[in-house]
Design a protein around this motif. Sequence first.
Motif, PDB file in Angstrom:
ATOM      1  N   ASN A   1      -4.232 -27.738   5.761  1.00  0.00           N
ATOM      2  CA  ASN A   1      -3.069 -28.536   5.681  1.00  0.00           C
ATOM      3  C   ASN A   1      -1.982 -27.988   6.695  1.00  0.00           C
ATOM      4  N   GLN A   2      -2.026 -26.880   7.449  1.00  0.00           N
ATOM      5  CA  GLN A   2      -0.966 -26.245   7.932  1.00  0.00           C
ATOM      6  C   GLN A   2      -1.705 -25.412   9.208  1.00  0.00           C
TER       7      GLN A   2
ATOM      8  N   TYR B   1     -12.463 -29.924   8.567  1.00  0.00           N
ATOM      9  CA  TYR B   1     -11.494 -29.141   8.341  1.00  0.00           C
ATOM     10  C   TYR B   1     -11.068 -29.403   6.925  1.00  0.00           C
ATOM     11  N   ALA B   2     -11.155 -30.427   6.286  1.00  0.00           N
ATOM     12  CA  ALA B   2     -10.935 -30.852   5.317  1.00  0.00           C
ATOM     13  C   ALA B   2     -11.719 -30.711   3.985  1.00  0.00           C
TER      14      ALA B   2
ATOM     15  N   THR C   1       2.616 -28.949  10.115  1.00  0.00           N
ATOM     16  CA  THR C   1       2.474 -28.816   8.378  1.00  0.00           C
ATOM     17  C   THR C   1       2.116 -30.361   8.194  1.00  0.00           C
ATOM     18  N   SER C   2       1.726 -30.420   6.772  1.00  0.00           N
ATOM     19  CA  SER C   2       1.384 -31.341   6.062  1.00  0.00           C
ATOM     20  C   SER C   2       0.437 -32.355   7.091  1.00  0.00           C
ATOM     21  N   ILE C   3      -0.705 -31.534   7.286  1.00  0.00           N
ATOM     22  CA  ILE C   3      -1.708 -32.323   8.042  1.00  0.00           C
ATOM     23  C   ILE C   3      -2.608 -32.928   7.070  1.00  0.00           C
ATOM     24  N   PRO C   4      -2.712 -34.211   7.216  1.00  0.00           N
ATOM     25  CA  PRO C   4      -3.329 -35.217   6.370  1.00  0.00           C
ATOM     26  C   PRO C   4      -4.933 -34.788   6.378  1.00  0.00           C
ATOM     27  N   SER C   5      -5.373 -35.062   5.174  1.00  0.00           N
ATOM     28  CA  SER C   5      -6.866 -34.852   5.098  1.00  0.00           C
ATOM     29  C   SER C   5      -7.722 -35.862   5.464  1.00  0.00           C
TER      30      SER C   5
ATOM     31  N   ALA D   1      -9.070 -26.747   2.151  1.00  0.00           N
ATOM     32  CA  ALA D   1      -8.622 -27.921   3.226  1.00  0.00           C
ATOM     33  C   ALA D   1      -7.440 -27.410   4.168  1.00  0.00           C
TER      34      ALA D   1
ATOM     35  N   ASN E   1      -2.538 -22.535   6.728  1.00  0.00           N
ATOM     36  CA  ASN E   1      -2.005 -22.643   5.396  1.00  0.00           C
ATOM     37  C   ASN E   1      -1.508 -21.491   5.056  1.00  0.00           C
TER      38      ASN E   1
END
Lengths: 171, 167
Positions: free
Chosen positions: B142-143, B105-106, B24-28, B140, B53
């Motif tokens: 992020n999860q 990915y972002a 979770t909370s994967i940085p961009s 993006a 997500n």
Amino acid sequence: MTATYEAIATYTAPSAQASYTFTSIPSTYTDLVLVCNVKSSAATSRTLYATYNSDTGSNYSMTRIFGDGSSAASSRTTNQTGIDIGYLPGANGTGFGTVNFSIQNYSNSTTYKTGLYRWGSEAAASGTRYVAAGVGLWRSTSAITSISLAFDSAGDIATDSTFTLYGIKAE
Amino acid sequence: MATYIQIGSTVTVGSGGASTIDFTSIPSTYTDLVLKTSLRLDDLGDWCFLTINGSSSNFSGKELTGNGSAAASYSRTTNNFIVVTNKSTYTANTFSNAEHYFTNYAGSTYKSFSADQVQETNATAVNMMMDAFLWSNTAAINQLTISPSVGNFVQYSTASLYGIKKD
């Protein structure tokens, strides 16, 4: 010793481009990895080619395996003027294709240069979606100092396509 | 200088098993993501769901597979069976091995990603697969959540997430 994975250069197409070339590739890494998120500006899917050191002679060959979601096949082409590293989406697709191309021992001056590639085009238009892997050979003992990327004559590199070249160093 | 950077910690399933593996909370801030998994279930499934997500919709893909005697290709259009796993009846102590590579990915385009996945067990009826997937969503990533089709992950299953930064 830990191998490191370093970016050598990266490029994002600001508009449709006929080609892109990574130049002055340093010889200090062990292997190269080219990662592409790319589509053609042509109306339909087109083939992306890689050539080395401005060599456009018939010095490349490829063997590949590919699937289209219903059947698998393999093919080989010899004496080509570039390495076919993907049949990638065009404007009639919904997004970009992916290419991952690893070139081992690229900077030696004694062997021909072999690279392994895999690509996917699930974002292409229906009927032109593939997953594939292959090997490309450049029959030259020269160290690779540049890599040029271009679609076949019918299409350009689309806006926002990205190419990143990484060096892997074993030390 | 770009490096291959682990995001968070490797998830290693403990003795009690696990029903999901979550990042979770994967940085961009990276360019690409790489998800590496080594999985085994306590039940008979050999595929796991991947949700992005929290979404299990809008996945599609093409697969090229070999089982040691034949090669074939399949389309995936209606489900998000994305991550292979070894099932409970496979040779003891064997786990699947897979790498999923998410380019850009972002970004704000549909997300194309690839996978190389294997189930080698020194036995018959196992596969190696190469996949091209598409998540038709412009958000993006992020999860990422991996969940079994049946049962739970067994002890020693692992998953690691890496970011590759181009500059």
